[in-house]
Design an enzyme around this catalytic site. Structure first.
Site, PDB file in Angstrom:
ATOM      1  N   TYR A 170       6.799   4.525  -1.464  1.00 49.60           N
ATOM      2  CA  TYR A 170       7.871   3.696  -2.007  1.00 49.60           C
ATOM      3  C   TYR A 170       8.919   3.341  -0.963  1.00 49.60           C
ATOM      4  CZ  TYR A 170      10.436   8.095  -3.436  1.00 49.60           C
ATOM      5  OH  TYR A 170      11.067   9.306  -3.531  1.00 49.60           O
ATOM      6  N   GLU A 171       9.773   2.387  -1.342  1.00 50.64           N
ATOM      7  CA  GLU A 171      10.762   1.772  -0.444  1.00 50.64           C
ATOM      8  C   GLU A 171      10.111   1.134   0.786  1.00 50.64           C
ATOM      9  OE1 GLU A 171      13.314   1.367  -1.863  1.00 50.64           O
ATOM     10  OE2 GLU A 171      13.346   3.001  -3.316  1.00 50.64           O
ATOM     11  N   GLY A 172       8.954   0.528   0.571  1.00 53.21           N
ATOM     12  CA  GLY A 172       8.197  -0.071   1.661  1.00 53.21           C
ATOM     13  C   GLY A 172       7.232   0.939   2.219  1.00 53.21           C
TER      14      GLY A 172
END
Length: 573
Positions: free
Chosen positions: A432-434
């Site tokens: 997550y978050e890229g």
């Protein structure tokens, strides 16, 4: 298992990686005195060990629960969150004009690390709120800041960010959530968002959602995206939560880990009555959201430190207690497994990698503060090390958590020992978050090529002036050579080698920061601290740094062989 806060280590790394003393010389951070820092680190350690740590098992086994009225947290969590708010822990890095203490981001990073080591899933609530504060501070109107920041700064209200949709995934430009003007300056929001951490809960009086959506006539792709402030409860004339804002919790995800963190599917405007406020200008949503996203990426890298610290503490405790077999070189009676060479190898690797990840993330946090102060080159350096901190920090978290299971042997695979929870919790962090692949692509695309390699060369030059260890100097030279190759390679070849290059550069940076810490140990009086740090630094430089050198050929291999199979041939029997 009880938590032993890493207070002394945090204080040392704040000094020798984040450069906290230099930051405190600036008027803005003059309150960050040694006495105050020591009080904060000791206080958050006591709080986290006493209030949050006892909940972590319940958070994992019971978890957040969906109801038609909203998400219900396990018993004890609302009270523990209120204690966090009442203790003022949310105010550490928040703006002073809205009730915060305005201390350096690096100090807030240490506080958040301790909370996450106590209960990583629980700590996602304040983690996301920090990002919402950052976005509103930089892009919100004066009225929005006055209405929302005081409650977000204390943690009385929590914040979220809403990017992902079922059909879009990492392609944010494909989102379809709509925002229609109401006519009074507000907007009517309609759409569905998924994977919204702490998208709903019963611990705070309000939740402030930051939502990406398209306005009428907006162009396709990311240029047509705007950012909206959408509270769970609309505010009344006095600024207090009032009527519900037509936001429905469709479900919460049944996840591999992080069970104390409700990951929600949210539906906005089922009844056509979800009202939001535009943050900034139309079409400027991605710029505003990336203010929040970059903050979140550093804090996800910090989650790698959190889980690594917790897994290492548990593994060391188990290895000291578990008696099995005689040591091969001595024979005789069985010994605690910590006396066996391979267990020692695993424990030292866990310790060294945890210290490396902490140094890297704290260094990045220090660059946040320097950029805030307007220090020349700090913003460029921060942009460069952010993908390193996020990707390498989370890779280390997963590696150390996995090693923790291994130290426990078969008992590590049994849920009751608690070792498996760390691995389950950690595994989302590279996603997550890229994803970490996106971080690597960002590194070799925007960060390396964007300035023709000037930023990374400045880092190499600074490291070169300090590095003394032979293997680390060899890695530095190899990494520099790969960077120069990347600058001449075509885009597909760069992307094919981006991940091994990121690992090389991150390992080199960690080694530089650890070697620097090793040189500062003569100033430390605690012999046990010195011995542990020296052993970990030596292990990292002698054993982990040489491994990274071996990635050079993979980093420069290009796409050769990657497309030798068709998509159908991958699935061939």
């Amino acid at each position: 298992m009880d938590l032993t806060p890493a207070t002394a280590e945090q204080r040392f790394v704040l000094t020798h990686a984040a450069g906290i003393e230099t930051l405190a010389e600036a008027e803005r951070f003059a309150d960050a005195t040694p006495d105050l820092l020591d009080a904060i680190l000791t206080g958050i350690g006591d709080f986290a060990a006493g209030e949050w740590r006892p909940l972590t098992r319940k958070g994992d086994t019971v978890g957040a629960r969906w109801t038609p009225e909203g998400v219900v947290m396990p018993d004890g969590y609302p009270a523990a969150y209120r204690a966090y708010v009442e203790g003022g822990w949310g105010t550490i890095g928040s703006p002073a004009e809205y009730g915060g203490q305005a201390l350096p981001f690096a100090v807030a990073t240490a506080v958040l690390e301790t909370l996450g080591t106590a209960d990583m899933g629980f700590a996602l609530a304040p983690t996301l709120t920090v990002g919402a504060i950052e976005a509103l501070t930089h892009h919100g109107s004066a009225e929005q800041q006055a209405r929302y920041l005081p409650k977000l700064a204390t943690g009385e209200w929590t914040g979220t960010m809403n990017l992902t949709e079922p059909q879009a995934g990492s392609d944010v430009g494909a989102l379809t959530t709509r925002a229609e003007p109401v006519g009074d300056g507000n907007w009517r929001i309609t759409g569905t968002k998924i994977y919204i951490s702490f998208g709903d809960h019963d611990m705070a009086d309000n939740i402030v959602h930051l939502v990406l959506a398209r306005t009428p006539g907006a162009p396709a792709g990311t240029k047509g995206i705007s950012l909206f402030l959408v509270p769970k409860f609309r505010l009344d004339a006095d600024g207090n939560p009032g009527a519900p804002n037509d936001i429905r919790v469709v479900s919460i995800e049944h996840k591999m880990g992080l069970h104390a963190s409700p990951t929600c599917v949210l539906s906005f405007g089922d009844n056509g009555d979800c009202i939001g406020e535009l943050i900034g200008a139309e079409g400027a949503g991605m710029r505003a959201m990336f203010t929040m996203m970059n903050n979140a990426r550093l804090n996800v890298g910090l989650q790698g430190v959190q889980v690594a610290e917790a897994a290492t503490q548990r593994a060391v405790a188990y290895a000291r207690e578990r008696v099995q077999s005689a040591r091969a070189s001595t024979g005789g009676a069985p010994v605690a497994i910590i006396d066996h060479p391979d267990v020692r190898r695993m424990l030292l690797r866990m310790t060294a990698q945890t210290m490396a990840a902490r140094a890297l993330v704290y260094y990045a946090a220090g660059q946040v503060d320097r950029a805030t102060l307007g220090v020349e080159g700090a913003k460029t350096r921060l942009d460069l090390v952010t993908p390193l901190a996020k990707a390498h920090g989370t890779d280390i978290g997963c590696e150390v958590a996995s090693l923790g299971v291994q130290v426990h042997g078969g008992m590590g695979y049994v849920e009751e020992t608690g070792a498996a929870q760390y691995y389950r919790d950690a595994r989302i962090t590279p996603i997550y978050e890229g994803t970490n692949g996106i971080q690597a692509a960002d590194l070799v695309g925007r960060k390396l090529v964007g300035d023709g390699g000037a930023g990374v060369e400045a880092l190499f030059t600074e490291m070169e002036a300090e590095v003394g260890h032979a293997a680390l100097r060899d890695l530095l030279n190899d990494t520099r050579a790969v960077a120069r190759w990347m600058l001449e390679a075509d885009v597909d070849d760069r992307l094919a080698g981006s991940y091994p290059f990121l690992t090389m550069l991150a390992t080199c940076t960690c080694g530089w920061l650890l070697e620097r810490q090793g040189r500062a140990l003569d100033q430390v009086a605690d012999p046990d601290f010195v011995a542990r740090k020296r052993a970990a630094v030596a292990f990292y430089l002698d054993r982990i740094v040489p491994e990274a050198r071996g990635l050079g050929m993979a980093a420069m291999a290009g796409t050769g062989g990657l497309y030798s199979l068709s998509a159908d041939q991958f699935a061939a029997g």
